[in-house]
Design an enzyme around this catalytic site. Sequence first.
Site, PDB file in Angstrom:
ATOM      1  N   THR A  96       1.019  -1.043   0.180  1.00 55.82           N
ATOM      2  CA  THR A  96       0.040   0.122  -0.189  1.00 55.82           C
ATOM      3  C   THR A  96       0.899   1.312  -0.151  1.00 55.82           C
ATOM      4  O   THR A  96       1.507   1.444   0.838  1.00 55.82           O
ATOM      5  CB  THR A  96      -0.949  -0.050   1.096  1.00 55.82           C
ATOM      6  OG1 THR A  96      -1.792  -0.983   1.326  1.00 55.82           O
ATOM      7  CG2 THR A  96      -1.672   1.339   1.272  1.00 55.82           C
ATOM      8  N   LYS A 171      -7.581   1.585  -2.911  1.00 58.15           N
ATOM      9  CA  LYS A 171      -7.186   1.189  -1.566  1.00 58.15           C
ATOM     10  C   LYS A 171      -7.566   2.539  -0.499  1.00 58.15           C
ATOM     11  O   LYS A 171      -8.163   2.284   0.349  1.00 58.15           O
ATOM     12  CB  LYS A 171      -5.895   0.657  -1.564  1.00 58.15           C
ATOM     13  CG  LYS A 171      -5.176   0.384  -0.086  1.00 58.15           C
ATOM     14  CD  LYS A 171      -5.749  -0.818   0.552  1.00 58.15           C
ATOM     15  CE  LYS A 171      -5.060  -0.937   2.006  1.00 58.15           C
ATOM     16  NZ  LYS A 171      -5.685  -2.114   2.534  1.00 58.15           N
ATOM     17  N   LYS A 246      -1.346   5.099   8.702  1.00 59.40           N
ATOM     18  CA  LYS A 246      -0.765   5.339   7.367  1.00 59.40           C
ATOM     19  C   LYS A 246      -1.630   5.426   6.305  1.00 59.40           C
ATOM     20  O   LYS A 246      -1.450   6.551   5.301  1.00 59.40           O
ATOM     21  CB  LYS A 246       0.003   3.902   6.942  1.00 59.40           C
ATOM     22  CG  LYS A 246       0.734   3.889   5.917  1.00 59.40           C
ATOM     23  CD  LYS A 246       1.331   2.400   5.410  1.00 59.40           C
ATOM     24  CE  LYS A 246       1.717   2.407   4.124  1.00 59.40           C
ATOM     25  NZ  LYS A 246       2.024   0.938   3.652  1.00 59.40           N
TER      26      LYS A 246
END
Length: 295
Positions: A96, A171, A246
């Site tokens: 990611t 995502k 994050k």
Amino acid sequence: MARIGFIGLGNMGLPMAQNLVKAGHTVTGYDVNPAVVEGFAQAGGTAAAEIGAAAADNAIVITMLPTGDHVRGVYLHAEGILARAAPGTLLIDCSTIDVATAREVAEVAAGKGLTMLDAPVSGGVGGAQGGTLTFMVGGTDAAFASAHPILEAMGKTIVHAGGSGTGQAAKICNNMILGVSMIAVSEGFLLAEKLGLDAQKLFDISSKSSGQCWAMTSYCPVPGPVPTSPANRDYQAGFSAAMMLKDLKLAQDAAKLVGAVTPMGAGAAAVYDQYVETGEAGRDFSGIIRFLRGA
Ligand code: NAD
């Protein structure tokens, strides 16, 4: 069966690579941590001593690394993947990372005759172990078609999101929605507590009403209503608060770059930042309710 190089054998990468081995592929694994490479070799994989050995002589190279900086280093280094992979190799980055880095590395790869997909996942370590991950894939139709049978050995749902970078976009948009909705659900249950409304009663009503969402019905932040949610095991992760932070920061960076208005996303990033600062980085992200209760 394919010859595959796999770089980044951490919490996610190791079980993903092991599932490729189980599916009959020949997998050469590399990680900066020799102990995990050793573990992979014991599970039927082949150990590589350096990135180049995992990148060369394979039809496909998969990476599962912590951040965009790691991806940049592993692909663009003088002895990295782009320097060592043969023309025609299909590159799949499952980390990611930020959309800009995903697109930039894919563009440099294309300049060297290498096709690259961004294919981040959701489903966590359990999904990686069980081969039930969801892959969100950005890249060309042809590359997606080539990658599909390989990704099927590691995941259950494989979606082509669009061109390069759109897997990463999917995502971070999804996880921004999740971070915001987990805080909203937590605030609802905390307000109910103060108003003398039983948590189970709020769940029974709201899970069948317009407040219904995944954070409530599958991952309820109070113990009781959803027995499988981390709230029932002292908020052990699951998906850690640090990982959520994050992804929320990636979403904010992307929003700033393109001028998207995301006040709730910004608020969620700020709240998770404070939560992580309390020493709860490794706690499940639904533990945010404890922070809100105490704040
Ligand atoms: P991790 O830290 O457990 O694994 C990363 C691995 O990469 C480590 O083993 C590390 O040694 C290795 N590494 C770092 N630099 C390297 C280099 N230069 N060369 C080779 N190996 C290197 O992280 P993870 O939990 O496996 O997550 C990987 C990615 O997946 C992250 O981007 C994360 O955001 C994403 N992700 C994680 C989860 C989860 O629940 N853990 C869920 C979805 C997505």
